[in-house]
Design a protein around this motif. Structure first.
Motif, PDB file in Angstrom:
ATOM      1  N   PRO A 130       0.718  -1.223   0.010  1.00  0.00           N
ATOM      2  CA  PRO A 130      -0.112   0.004   0.150  1.00  0.00           C
ATOM      3  C   PRO A 130       0.690   1.310  -0.082  1.00  0.00           C
ATOM      4  N   ALA A 131       2.302   1.002   0.102  1.00  0.00           N
ATOM      5  CA  ALA A 131       3.027   2.322   0.296  1.00  0.00           C
ATOM      6  C   ALA A 131       3.697   2.685  -1.069  1.00  0.00           C
ATOM      7  N   ALA A 132       3.017   1.902  -2.158  1.00  0.00           N
ATOM      8  CA  ALA A 132       3.783   2.156  -3.343  1.00  0.00           C
ATOM      9  C   ALA A 132       4.088   3.510  -3.924  1.00  0.00           C
ATOM     10  N   ASP A 133       2.753   4.491  -3.350  1.00  0.00           N
ATOM     11  CA  ASP A 133       2.678   5.583  -4.006  1.00  0.00           C
ATOM     12  C   ASP A 133       3.172   6.744  -2.950  1.00  0.00           C
ATOM     13  N   TYR A 134       3.733   6.129  -2.026  1.00  0.00           N
ATOM     14  CA  TYR A 134       4.255   7.136  -0.730  1.00  0.00           C
ATOM     15  C   TYR A 134       5.431   7.864  -1.206  1.00  0.00           C
ATOM     16  N   LYS A 135       5.630   9.191  -0.641  1.00  0.00           N
ATOM     17  CA  LYS A 135       6.750   9.898  -1.048  1.00  0.00           C
ATOM     18  C   LYS A 135       8.134   9.299  -0.206  1.00  0.00           C
ATOM     19  N   ILE A 136       9.119   9.746  -0.281  1.00  0.00           N
ATOM     20  CA  ILE A 136      10.314   9.077   0.604  1.00  0.00           C
ATOM     21  C   ILE A 136      10.710  10.243   1.547  1.00  0.00           C
ATOM     22  N   ASP A 231      15.443   4.715   2.511  1.00  0.00           N
ATOM     23  CA  ASP A 231      14.597   5.577   2.308  1.00  0.00           C
ATOM     24  C   ASP A 231      13.214   4.983   2.647  1.00  0.00           C
ATOM     25  N   VAL A 232      12.647   5.587   3.832  1.00  0.00           N
ATOM     26  CA  VAL A 232      11.609   5.469   4.371  1.00  0.00           C
ATOM     27  C   VAL A 232      10.393   6.004   3.600  1.00  0.00           C
ATOM     28  N   ARG A 233       9.193   5.338   3.596  1.00  0.00           N
ATOM     29  CA  ARG A 233       8.180   5.663   2.698  1.00  0.00           C
ATOM     30  C   ARG A 233       7.306   6.418   3.732  1.00  0.00           C
ATOM     31  N   VAL A 234       6.542   7.514   3.560  1.00  0.00           N
ATOM     32  CA  VAL A 234       5.721   8.185   4.491  1.00  0.00           C
ATOM     33  C   VAL A 234       4.636   8.940   3.740  1.00  0.00           C
ATOM     34  N   ASN A 235       3.572   8.934   4.525  1.00  0.00           N
ATOM     35  CA  ASN A 235       2.182   9.741   3.966  1.00  0.00           C
ATOM     36  C   ASN A 235       1.418   9.809   5.452  1.00  0.00           C
ATOM     37  N   GLY A 236       0.816  11.130   5.211  1.00  0.00           N
ATOM     38  CA  GLY A 236      -0.097  11.493   6.466  1.00  0.00           C
ATOM     39  C   GLY A 236      -0.285  12.980   6.225  1.00  0.00           C
ATOM     40  N   THR A 237      -0.711  13.481   7.391  1.00  0.00           N
ATOM     41  CA  THR A 237      -1.497  15.028   7.204  1.00  0.00           C
ATOM     42  C   THR A 237      -0.831  15.451   8.549  1.00  0.00           C
ATOM     43  N   LEU A 238      -0.804  16.765   8.362  1.00  0.00           N
ATOM     44  CA  LEU A 238      -0.504  17.786   9.659  1.00  0.00           C
ATOM     45  C   LEU A 238      -1.557  19.026   9.599  1.00  0.00           C
ATOM     46  N   ASP A 253      -0.666  13.134  11.763  1.00  0.00           N
ATOM     47  CA  ASP A 253      -1.235  11.636  11.501  1.00  0.00           C
ATOM     48  C   ASP A 253      -0.446  10.942  10.545  1.00  0.00           C
ATOM     49  N   TYR A 254       0.618  10.209  10.778  1.00  0.00           N
ATOM     50  CA  TYR A 254       1.637   9.647   9.679  1.00  0.00           C
ATOM     51  C   TYR A 254       1.753   8.076   9.715  1.00  0.00           C
ATOM     52  N   THR A 255       2.081   7.780   8.659  1.00  0.00           N
ATOM     53  CA  THR A 255       2.315   6.400   8.352  1.00  0.00           C
ATOM     54  C   THR A 255       3.483   6.170   7.885  1.00  0.00           C
ATOM     55  N   PHE A 256       4.448   5.550   8.271  1.00  0.00           N
ATOM     56  CA  PHE A 256       5.722   5.212   7.906  1.00  0.00           C
ATOM     57  C   PHE A 256       6.275   3.786   7.894  1.00  0.00           C
ATOM     58  N   VAL A 257       6.735   3.619   6.510  1.00  0.00           N
ATOM     59  CA  VAL A 257       7.199   2.052   6.115  1.00  0.00           C
ATOM     60  C   VAL A 257       8.466   1.921   6.036  1.00  0.00           C
ATOM     61  N   TYR A 258       8.990   1.007   6.749  1.00  0.00           N
ATOM     62  CA  TYR A 258      10.558   0.797   6.658  1.00  0.00           C
ATOM     63  C   TYR A 258      10.659  -0.507   6.286  1.00  0.00           C
ATOM     64  N   ALA A 259      11.896  -0.682   5.609  1.00  0.00           N
ATOM     65  CA  ALA A 259      12.272  -2.186   4.962  1.00  0.00           C
ATOM     66  C   ALA A 259      13.550  -2.475   6.127  1.00  0.00           C
ATOM     67  N   VAL A 260      13.466  -3.724   6.552  1.00  0.00           N
ATOM     68  CA  VAL A 260      14.273  -4.252   7.646  1.00  0.00           C
ATOM     69  C   VAL A 260      14.746  -5.578   7.210  1.00  0.00           C
ATOM     70  N   ARG A 261      15.837  -5.920   7.853  1.00  0.00           N
ATOM     71  CA  ARG A 261      16.215  -7.376   8.098  1.00  0.00           C
ATOM     72  C   ARG A 261      16.984  -7.705   9.433  1.00  0.00           C
ATOM     73  N   PRO A 262      17.155  -8.961   9.387  1.00  0.00           N
ATOM     74  CA  PRO A 262      17.738  -9.207  10.864  1.00  0.00           C
ATOM     75  C   PRO A 262      19.194  -8.697  10.803  1.00  0.00           C
ATOM     76  N   ALA A 263      19.827  -8.133  12.130  1.00  0.00           N
ATOM     77  CA  ALA A 263      21.072  -7.989  12.200  1.00  0.00           C
ATOM     78  C   ALA A 263      22.091  -9.351  12.349  1.00  0.00           C
TER      79      ALA A 263
END
Length: 374
Positions: A130-136, A231-238, A253-263
């Motif tokens: 769902p974050a495909a169109d979010y800004k970075i 590059d975190v994807r961000v979308n929301g309102t202020l 009210d913001y949604t942040f989407v992070y890409a992670v992997r195990p350390a």
């Protein structure tokens, strides 16, 4: 012809002849003139005893001149200053008290996935989520149009929104903050009245509704998690509105989407969670929604600070038993929450302001990569 003392018509009839004979009786000899005492009366004596002097006598006080005026001026200043001090002490209206800084109230809710966490490359995951169109990054935190209120200009509202944006960026997007590094940039943006609570929350985090580190910022456990993409994807309102004649409230009210992997070397199974083995080399997405309410007073505008009054964070995929008060410990690609459920809540226990909560991460919130890594 007549003599030098005779009138032009000659000597009148009946007068003795010659002018010298007339004054002979009033001639004084030299000894009489020398013995005579001369006395000249003053002007006041010549005018008589009933005359009032034209100029009044000047007393010693009047002869001070400029000195007297300076003394009078000093006395007037002292009198005015004393009156001002007295009125300030005895004034019937009290000076308004400075508003006290309110402590942060926060809640942190883990969201457990219903199935296995998808894994793929960060690019594939973002493209099929769902974050495909979010800004970075900071580009996703846009300032809304501003309009003046009754007590604040549009410039002041713009400044308040800018401070809130800076806080969102530093506390949710800065790589150092996300990975357990320095939090000084976040701390510098907080009102000084909240610094003690902030420091306590970072040093001794607790999910009691007041002292959760994740109430102030987004932070992953650095011993378990690495960022797979910065590059975190961000979308929301202020938005901003007037709270009082001296303060604005800013809502984010913001949604942040992070890409992670195990350390490297991280354990595959966090304590208490029934999970499978993480897929080697695969990244997964972590979604964090933050709702925050800020207070920005007039003094905060000048200091470029704010108060964080309320914070609500929901993050997943996490195990319900992960206890994300100090840091987020996400489930990685190939893992699942199993039967992990939140601890029971005792409604009679009043020692905890925030009960343990856990929600379910909807399947629609998970990415569906075209080439999942197995």
């Amino acid at each position: 012809m007549t003599g030098p003392g005779d009138p032009p018509e000659g000597t009148p009839k009946g007068a003795s002849g010659g002018g010298e004979d007339e004054y002979r009786s009033v001639v004084f000899d030299e000894s009489f003139v020398r013995a005579a005492r001369l006395q000249e009366f003053s002007a006041d004596e010549r005018l008589g005893e009933h005359h009032s002097p034209a100029v009044k006598t000047r007393h010693a006080w009047m002869r001070l001149g400029g000195s007297r005026q300076a003394i009078l001026l000093v006395l007037l200043i002292v009198l005015a200053f004393g009156t001002a001090v007295y009125m300030g002490i005895r004034h019937p209206y009290k000076t308004p008290e400075q508003s006290r800084v309110q402590p942060l109230r926060s809640s942190v809710v883990p969201l457990a996935p219903s199935g296995e966490v998808p894994g793929a490359t960060p690019e594939d995951l973002f493209a099929h989520s769902p974050a495909a169109d979010y800004k970075i990054g900071a580009a996703g935190v846009n300032l809304p149009p501003v309009a003046r209120t009754e007590h604040f200009s549009d410039g002041q509202i713009f400044s308040a929104l800018t401070i809130a944006k800076d806080y969102i960026v530093q506390s949710s997007l800065d790589p150092a903050t996300l990975t357990g590094g320095s939090v000084r940039p976040v701390r510098l943006l907080l009102d000084t009245g909240q610094l003690d609570q902030f420091d306590r929350s970072l040093a001794h985090p607790d999910d009691n509704g007041r002292d959760a580190a994740t109430g102030w910022l987004v932070r992953f456990d650095p011993a378990l998690t690495r960022l797979a993409d910065r590059d975190v994807r961000v979308n929301g309102t202020l938005s901003a509105s007037e709270l009082s004649p001296d303060a604005l409230v800013v809502t984010a009210d913001y949604t942040f989407v992070y890409a992670v992997r195990p350390a490297p070397g991280a354990p595959q199974k966090p304590a208490g969670a029934q999970v499978g083995k993480a897929t080697p080399g695969a990244a997964s997405l972590v979604t964090v929604r933050r709702e925050m309410h800020f207070r920005v007073g007039r003094e905060d505008l000048a200091d470029h600070r704010l108060e964080l009054l309320q914070s609500s964070l929901q993050a997943g995929p996490l195990a319900c038993s992960s206890r994300p008060a100090d840091a987020l410990r996400p489930l990685f690609a190939g893992q699942h929450a199993g039967q992990d459920r939140p601890e029971g809540t005792d409604p009679y226990a009043r020692d905890r302001a925030n009960p343990s909560l856990c929600g379910e991460l909807a399947p629609s919130a998970q990415p569906k990569p075209s080439h999942p890594i197995r």
